[in-house]
Design a protein around this motif. Structure first.
Motif, PDB file in Angstrom:
ATOM      1  N   LEU A  56      25.510  38.791  43.787  1.00 12.22           N
ATOM      2  CA  LEU A  56      24.435  39.723  44.123  1.00 12.22           C
ATOM      3  C   LEU A  56      24.762  41.137  43.663  1.00 12.22           C
ATOM      4  O   LEU A  56      23.879  41.872  43.180  1.00 12.22           O
ATOM      5  N   LEU A  57      26.028  41.547  43.800  1.00 13.78           N
ATOM      6  CA  LEU A  57      26.431  42.868  43.322  1.00 13.78           C
ATOM      7  C   LEU A  57      26.184  43.005  41.825  1.00 13.78           C
ATOM      8  O   LEU A  57      25.641  44.025  41.352  1.00 13.78           O
ATOM      9  N   PHE A  58      26.565  41.971  41.079  1.00 16.42           N
ATOM     10  CA  PHE A  58      26.391  42.019  39.626  1.00 16.42           C
ATOM     11  C   PHE A  58      24.912  42.096  39.251  1.00 16.42           C
ATOM     12  O   PHE A  58      24.511  42.905  38.407  1.00 16.42           O
ATOM     13  N   ARG A  59      24.122  41.269  39.913  1.00 15.29           N
ATOM     14  CA  ARG A  59      22.684  41.237  39.591  1.00 15.29           C
ATOM     15  C   ARG A  59      21.981  42.515  40.029  1.00 15.29           C
ATOM     16  O   ARG A  59      20.934  42.872  39.470  1.00 15.29           O
ATOM     17  N   ALA A  91      34.926  41.693  44.826  1.00 15.79           N
ATOM     18  CA  ALA A  91      34.378  40.554  45.559  1.00 15.79           C
ATOM     19  C   ALA A  91      34.824  39.241  44.924  1.00 15.79           C
ATOM     20  O   ALA A  91      35.173  38.278  45.624  1.00 15.79           O
ATOM     21  N   TYR A  92      34.840  39.202  43.579  1.00 17.51           N
ATOM     22  CA  TYR A  92      35.312  37.990  42.905  1.00 17.51           C
ATOM     23  C   TYR A  92      36.789  37.730  43.224  1.00 17.51           C
ATOM     24  O   TYR A  92      37.196  36.588  43.465  1.00 17.51           O
ATOM     25  N   ARG A  93      37.594  38.782  43.229  1.00 15.56           N
ATOM     26  CA  ARG A  93      39.017  38.603  43.519  1.00 15.56           C
ATOM     27  C   ARG A  93      39.229  38.078  44.943  1.00 15.56           C
ATOM     28  O   ARG A  93      40.112  37.250  45.174  1.00 15.56           O
ATOM     29  N   SER A  94      38.429  38.547  45.886  1.00 14.56           N
ATOM     30  CA  SER A  94      38.528  38.039  47.255  1.00 14.56           C
ATOM     31  C   SER A  94      38.142  36.563  47.312  1.00 14.56           C
ATOM     32  O   SER A  94      38.784  35.761  48.007  1.00 14.56           O
ATOM     33  N   ALA A  95      37.104  36.196  46.573  1.00 11.50           N
ATOM     34  CA  ALA A  95      36.676  34.795  46.545  1.00 11.50           C
ATOM     35  C   ALA A  95      37.757  33.909  45.949  1.00 11.50           C
ATOM     36  O   ALA A  95      38.040  32.813  46.452  1.00 11.50           O
ATOM     37  N   THR A 126      37.486  32.349  38.624  1.00  7.87           N
ATOM     38  CA  THR A 126      38.232  33.152  37.661  1.00  7.87           C
ATOM     39  C   THR A 126      37.451  33.279  36.351  1.00  7.87           C
ATOM     40  O   THR A 126      37.401  34.354  35.732  1.00  7.87           O
ATOM     41  N   ALA A 127      36.831  32.171  35.942  1.00  8.49           N
ATOM     42  CA  ALA A 127      36.007  32.211  34.726  1.00  8.49           C
ATOM     43  C   ALA A 127      34.807  33.125  34.922  1.00  8.49           C
ATOM     44  O   ALA A 127      34.412  33.856  33.994  1.00  8.49           O
ATOM     45  N   ARG A 128      34.229  33.109  36.119  1.00  8.57           N
ATOM     46  CA  ARG A 128      33.093  33.997  36.396  1.00  8.57           C
ATOM     47  C   ARG A 128      33.515  35.455  36.325  1.00  8.57           C
ATOM     48  O   ARG A 128      32.790  36.312  35.812  1.00  8.57           O
ATOM     49  N   LEU A 129      34.694  35.750  36.875  1.00  8.46           N
ATOM     50  CA  LEU A 129      35.185  37.124  36.842  1.00  8.46           C
ATOM     51  C   LEU A 129      35.429  37.576  35.405  1.00  8.46           C
ATOM     52  O   LEU A 129      35.103  38.713  35.035  1.00  8.46           O
ATOM     53  N   ALA A 130      35.974  36.671  34.586  1.00 13.31           N
ATOM     54  CA  ALA A 130      36.247  37.016  33.191  1.00 13.31           C
ATOM     55  C   ALA A 130      34.966  37.180  32.387  1.00 13.31           C
ATOM     56  O   ALA A 130      34.879  38.017  31.479  1.00 13.31           O
ATOM     57  N   ASP A 131      33.947  36.405  32.736  1.00  7.18           N
ATOM     58  CA  ASP A 131      32.709  36.399  31.952  1.00  7.18           C
ATOM     59  C   ASP A 131      31.739  37.478  32.451  1.00  7.18           C
ATOM     60  O   ASP A 131      31.327  38.367  31.727  1.00  7.18           O
ATOM     61  N   ARG A 132      31.371  37.364  33.741  1.00  2.00           N
ATOM     62  CA  ARG A 132      30.419  38.286  34.374  1.00  2.00           C
ATOM     63  C   ARG A 132      29.125  38.412  33.572  1.00  2.00           C
ATOM     64  O   ARG A 132      28.547  39.485  33.433  1.00  2.00           O
ATOM     65  N   SER A 133      28.685  37.281  33.022  1.00  3.70           N
ATOM     66  CA  SER A 133      27.454  37.311  32.236  1.00  3.70           C
ATOM     67  C   SER A 133      26.312  36.598  32.927  1.00  3.70           C
ATOM     68  O   SER A 133      25.232  36.471  32.374  1.00  3.70           O
TER      69      SER A 133
END
Length: 435
Positions: free
Chosen positions: A379-382, A390-394, A408-415
């Motif tokens: 939600l923060l990204f959008r 938030a990703y690191r906490s998850a 981890t892939a989501r954090l690296a991508d964030r697309s």
């Protein structure tokens, strides 16, 4: 995998399929001695590990294991009978000698109690016995997961967030309560069924969840018992709802993991892999249940999953209806997880991610839950904010390596521009009492 590894894997499969059946048969055979029943079942599997590498797996392995467990029980019961008889004889002999009377001939102790008569479904009897209202809800669930599903005490303790020692004591006390109170080993008569329905449905769904994140045979067993329960209580809509929920979720299993065993998010799943027959059946059970006009938690959750299962994609999903169903669900079964999933649905309506983020930030009690932080990151990204913390906490809180890799892939991508994590529409695998 070598021959030994294949054999161990095969025995593990038989354990999943047969543990509850063997324990149920042994409880009946031993006249309700739960501890002896489990001990003999464990001994039978240990004997299989020693014997089958040489002799091979028998054609009917569960029958072999049940017979082996039965023989072990006979030995234990006869030994106990002999010891009791010897103590009686010593006392009688001493009394006779004191009175100057001759000794009488000794007889071998009589036959053991119990019988091996078959029940229509011993595992269902086992579940209903475990879910007797004389036991607390926590004891009902824990005892059933141990006796029916064969989960270890340590596994159940982790689910309840208590120590293994505490859980072992809880299960032991539940068994003692059943024995000392003379609780019958049976499916109760119709007029008593509603009193145990909530606990039984919770147990079935926890069993399903345990398999959904691991062994699919547990899912099949939960669905099978759900069908038996529907036949037993054909006019109870929550039973239909629970069966519908399990069928609709199981229908998506083939698309949840990729070839490497990594999780595939809902947005990326190949929907052609979803089981159309299970989706149709689950949707029909859901519709039939809702027609009764008594919508309960399982029916509402099934309706939510049906919205996902019958849509062709995220853009085709009726997010407004899903948000409304979550609003109804929080009235009958309020929980922070329901609020979190409602916020995800709201974010996909015209309301958008900013308002959904406000809803998430108002939720208490989920800061140790990895999906809370994963949803918040999305939600923060959008909403145009930095989601990295938030990703690191998850990632730090994720319970499995597969989920850590995904995040981890989501954090690296964030697309991502849409909610890609599959929402948890059902109750969390952690029992409600442990939240």
């Amino acid at each position: 995998m070598g021959r030994g590894g294949v054999l161990v894997e095969r025995i593990a499969e038989i354990y999943t399929d047969g543990w509850g059946r063997i324990v149920a048969a042994m409880i009946r055979f031993t006249g309700g001695d739960w501890s002896l029943a489990e001990e003999c079942a464990q001994d039978a599997f240990a004997q299989a590990l020693r014997t089958w590498p040489e002799s091979g797996v028998p054609e009917q392995p569960i029958a072999w294991l049940t017979t082996t467990a039965r023989r072990r029980a006979i030995d234990v019961i006869r030994r106990a009978g002999v010891e009791r008889a010897k103590l009686r004889e010593v006392a009688i002999d001493a009394s006779r000698r004191a009175a100057g009377q001759p000794e009488e001939p000794r007889d071998f102790p009589g036959d053991f109690p119990g019988s091996m008569e078959d029940a229509s479904d011993e595992r269902l009897e086992l579940i209903f016995t475990c879910c007797h209202p004389a036991l607390s809800n926590e004891a009902q669930v824990a005892l059933t997961l141990r006796s029916v599903a064969g989960l270890s005490t340590a596994e159940i303790a982790r689910a309840f967030l208590v120590s293994e020692k505490t859980m072992g004591q809880r299960i032991f006390r539940a068994k003692q309560r059943i024995r000392h109170a003379g609780i019958p080993f049976r499916v109760p008569p119709p007029h008593l069924l509603p009193d145990r329905l909530s606990a039984v449905l919770q147990v079935l769904y926890l069993l399903f969840n345990e398999g959904y994140s691991g062994d699919p045979r547990l899912c099949r067993e939960a669905v099978r018992l759900g069908r038996v329960l529907v036949a037993l209580m054909p006019d109870e809509p929550e039973v239909m709802g629970a069966l519908a929920l399990m069928l609709l979720q199981e229908a998506r299993r083939a698309a949840r993991l990729d070839a490497d065993g990594d999780l595939v998010e809902l947005a990326d799943q190949d929907r052609s892999l979803w089981n159309a027959g299970q989706i149709t059946e689950g949707a029909q059970w859901c519709e039939r249940a809702l027609r009764h006009g008594r919508a309960g938690p399982y029916q509402l959750q099934a309706a939510i999953v049906a919205c996902h299962a019958t849509a062709t994609g995220l853009d085709d999903t009726d997010w407004a209806q899903i948000a409304g169903l979550y609003t109804a669900l929080r009235k009958v079964a309020p929980s922070p997880v329901v609020e979190l999933n409602r916020a995800v649905a709201v974010s996909m309506t015209e309301t958008g991610p900013t308002e959904a983020l406000r809803l998430v930030d108002d939720i208490d009690g989920l800061h140790d839950y990895h999906l809370f932080h994963a949803v918040r990151a999305d939600l923060l990204f959008r909403a145009g904010h930095d989601p990295d913390d938030a990703y690191r906490s998850a990632i730090r809180l994720a319970p499995t390596e597969a989920e850590r890799r995904l995040l981890t892939a989501r954090l690296a991508d964030r697309s991502a521009t849409s909610p890609r994590s599959e929402p948890r529409t059902g109750p969390p695998t952690r029992p409600p009492a442990a939240r």
